[in-house]
Design an enzyme around this catalytic site. Structure first.
Site, short mmCIF file in Angstrom:
data_model
loop_
_atom_site.label_atom_id
_atom_site.label_comp_id
_atom_site.label_asym_id
_atom_site.label_seq_id
_atom_site.Cartn_x
_atom_site.Cartn_y
_atom_site.Cartn_z
N LYS A 264 -66.54 11.34 2.29
CA LYS A 264 -65.81 10.35 3.06
C LYS A 264 -64.36 10.76 3.25
O LYS A 264 -63.65 10.20 4.09
CB LYS A 264 -65.84 9.00 2.33
CG LYS A 264 -67.21 8.46 2.08
CD LYS A 264 -67.06 7.21 1.16
CE LYS A 264 -68.36 6.87 0.49
NZ LYS A 264 -68.20 5.86 -0.56
N GLY A 265 -63.90 11.69 2.42
CA GLY A 265 -62.47 12.02 2.35
C GLY A 265 -61.82 12.36 3.68
O GLY A 265 -60.64 12.06 3.90
N GLU B 248 -61.87 19.09 6.82
CA GLU B 248 -61.85 18.68 5.41
C GLU B 248 -60.53 18.00 5.06
O GLU B 248 -59.49 18.31 5.65
CB GLU B 248 -62.01 19.91 4.52
CG GLU B 248 -63.42 20.10 3.98
CD GLU B 248 -63.77 19.13 2.84
OE1 GLU B 248 -63.24 18.01 2.79
OE2 GLU B 248 -64.60 19.51 2.00
N ASP B 249 -60.59 17.08 4.11
CA ASP B 249 -59.37 16.46 3.62
C ASP B 249 -58.55 17.44 2.79
O ASP B 249 -57.36 17.60 2.98
CB ASP B 249 -59.70 15.19 2.80
CG ASP B 249 -60.77 15.43 1.73
OD1 ASP B 249 -61.29 16.55 1.60
OD2 ASP B 249 -61.09 14.46 1.01
N ASP C 192 -59.74 22.29 -2.84
CA ASP C 192 -59.24 22.33 -4.21
C ASP C 192 -59.80 23.60 -4.87
O ASP C 192 -59.22 24.67 -4.73
CB ASP C 192 -59.71 21.03 -4.89
CG ASP C 192 -59.19 20.83 -6.30
OD1 ASP C 192 -58.21 21.49 -6.68
OD2 ASP C 192 -59.77 20.02 -7.03
N LYS D 90 -54.84 23.09 -1.95
CA LYS D 90 -54.37 23.26 -3.33
C LYS D 90 -54.75 24.66 -3.76
O LYS D 90 -55.74 24.87 -4.46
CB LYS D 90 -55.09 22.26 -4.24
CG LYS D 90 -54.33 21.02 -4.59
CD LYS D 90 -55.00 20.35 -5.79
CE LYS D 90 -55.46 18.96 -5.48
NZ LYS D 90 -56.20 18.35 -6.62
N PHE E 71 -53.40 15.70 -8.71
CA PHE E 71 -54.42 14.88 -8.08
C PHE E 71 -53.76 13.91 -7.12
O PHE E 71 -52.86 13.16 -7.51
CB PHE E 71 -55.27 14.13 -9.11
CG PHE E 71 -56.55 13.64 -8.53
CD1 PHE E 71 -57.65 14.47 -8.41
CD2 PHE E 71 -56.66 12.34 -8.05
CE1 PHE E 71 -58.84 14.03 -7.84
CE2 PHE E 71 -57.84 11.89 -7.46
CZ PHE E 71 -58.93 12.74 -7.37
N VAL E 72 -54.18 13.94 -5.86
CA VAL E 72 -53.54 13.11 -4.83
C VAL E 72 -54.51 12.07 -4.25
O VAL E 72 -55.73 12.27 -4.27
CB VAL E 72 -52.94 13.98 -3.69
CG1 VAL E 72 -51.77 14.80 -4.21
CG2 VAL E 72 -54.01 14.89 -3.07
N ASP F 54 -59.57 9.66 -2.32
CA ASP F 54 -59.78 8.55 -3.26
C ASP F 54 -59.63 8.95 -4.71
O ASP F 54 -59.69 10.13 -5.07
CB ASP F 54 -61.19 7.99 -3.08
CG ASP F 54 -62.25 8.93 -3.66
OD1 ASP F 54 -62.26 10.11 -3.27
OD2 ASP F 54 -63.03 8.49 -4.52
N ARG G 10 -58.22 5.12 -0.52
CA ARG G 10 -58.43 5.89 0.71
C ARG G 10 -57.60 5.31 1.85
O ARG G 10 -57.27 6.00 2.80
CB ARG G 10 -59.92 5.84 1.12
CG ARG G 10 -60.86 6.54 0.18
CD ARG G 10 -62.22 6.70 0.86
NE ARG G 10 -63.29 7.00 -0.08
CZ ARG G 10 -63.60 8.23 -0.49
NH1 ARG G 10 -62.91 9.27 -0.08
NH2 ARG G 10 -64.60 8.41 -1.32
P1 IMP Z 1 -63.38 21.37 -4.24
O1 IMP Z 1 -64.85 21.63 -4.17
O2 IMP Z 1 -62.88 21.47 -5.65
O3 IMP Z 1 -62.58 22.25 -3.30
O4 IMP Z 1 -63.13 19.86 -3.90
C1 IMP Z 1 -63.39 19.35 -2.69
C2 IMP Z 1 -63.42 17.86 -2.67
O5 IMP Z 1 -62.96 17.25 -3.88
C3 IMP Z 1 -62.47 17.35 -1.61
O6 IMP Z 1 -63.09 17.34 -0.36
C4 IMP Z 1 -62.12 15.99 -2.14
O7 IMP Z 1 -63.07 15.04 -1.70
C5 IMP Z 1 -62.18 16.14 -3.64
N1 IMP Z 1 -60.81 16.37 -4.18
C6 IMP Z 1 -60.26 17.52 -4.59
N2 IMP Z 1 -58.99 17.36 -5.00
C7 IMP Z 1 -58.72 16.04 -4.82
C8 IMP Z 1 -57.54 15.25 -5.03
O8 IMP Z 1 -56.46 15.70 -5.45
N3 IMP Z 1 -57.66 13.93 -4.71
C9 IMP Z 1 -58.81 13.37 -4.24
N4 IMP Z 1 -59.92 14.09 -4.01
C10 IMP Z 1 -59.88 15.41 -4.30
MG MG Z 2 -64.00 15.70 0.53
#
Ligand code: IMP
Ligand code: MG
Length: 177
Positions: A44-45, A100-101, A104, A132, A153-154, A160, A166
């Site tokens: 949903k991000g 993508e939001d 990470d 990030k 963490f944001v 969320d 959100r």
């Molecule tokens: P990744 O697989 O670690 O790159 O994470 C991807 C997903 O984790 C993102 O699309 C977000 O939904 C969630 N996410 C990662 N970091 C944050 C954060 O700082 N705040 C909120 N959601 C996050």
């Molecule tokens: Mg996401």
């Protein structure tokens, strides 16, 4: 804004987000001119970014969504990724832009890209509002980035913490008190 003690300092203001969205929209309109563009939003991000970005791209385009399992209440990536809701339409022969939001660890995006690539799109690129870079575990190429942010963490603008916040219009740091 003090909705809650959890909402920490503003990292990116509403104005900064909207200005960046306009800038990205203009770039994308140039880059995809004359092509069959499909925006794929990751639920949903990415919802807030997706609807603002789509309106900033002055081209005929389609939108679709997919949902991926996230980390639930935790603030750390488990690396376990699963499709919860798939796209409605085929992407074969289309120019796909994944919206993508935040990237990470990169694990979610890596999985999505491998999965979509196997479906034969004409092209496949990524537009992420936040990057990030410090937290990266899987190498992924992000073609369009809104903001580089530190490894905190944001929340807000789609992002969320345990499904909350959100709806903040800006990006804030999650406060640990
Ligand atoms: P990744 O697989 O670690 O790159 O994470 C991807 C997903 O984790 C993102 O699309 C977000 O939904 C969630 N996410 C990662 N970091 C944050 C954060 O700082 N705040 C909120 N959601 C996050
Ligand atoms: Mg996401």
């Amino acid at each position: 804004m003090s909705w809650s003690k959890r909402v920490g300092r503003v990292l990116i203001s509403e104005e900064q987000i909207q200005e960046k969205v306009r800038e990205l929209g203009a770039r994308l309109a140039q880059d995809y001119q004359g092509r069959d563009l499909l925006l794929v939003g990751v639920l949903k991000g990415a919802i807030m970014f997706m609807v603002d970005l789509a309106r900033a791209i002055e081209l005929p385009l389609s939108i679709d969504f997919m949902a991926i399992s996230s980390y639930g209440q935790s603030t750390e990536s488990s690396g376990v990724v699963r499709i919860i809701k798939d796209l409605d339409e085929s992407i074969e022969g289309k120019h796909v832009l994944v919206v993508e939001d935040i990237v990470d660890t990169g694990l979610t995006l890596k999985y999505i890209l491998e999965n979509l690539l196997a479906r034969g799109p004409a092209s496949l690129r990524v537009c992420a509002l936040l990057n990030k870079r410090k937290a990266r575990k899987a190498e992924v190429k992000i073609d369009y980035v809104g903001f580089e942010i530190p490894d905190a963490f944001v929340i807000g603008y789609g992002l969320d913490w345990g499904e909350l916040y959100r709806n903040l219009p800006h990006i804030a740091v999650l406060s640990d008190i």
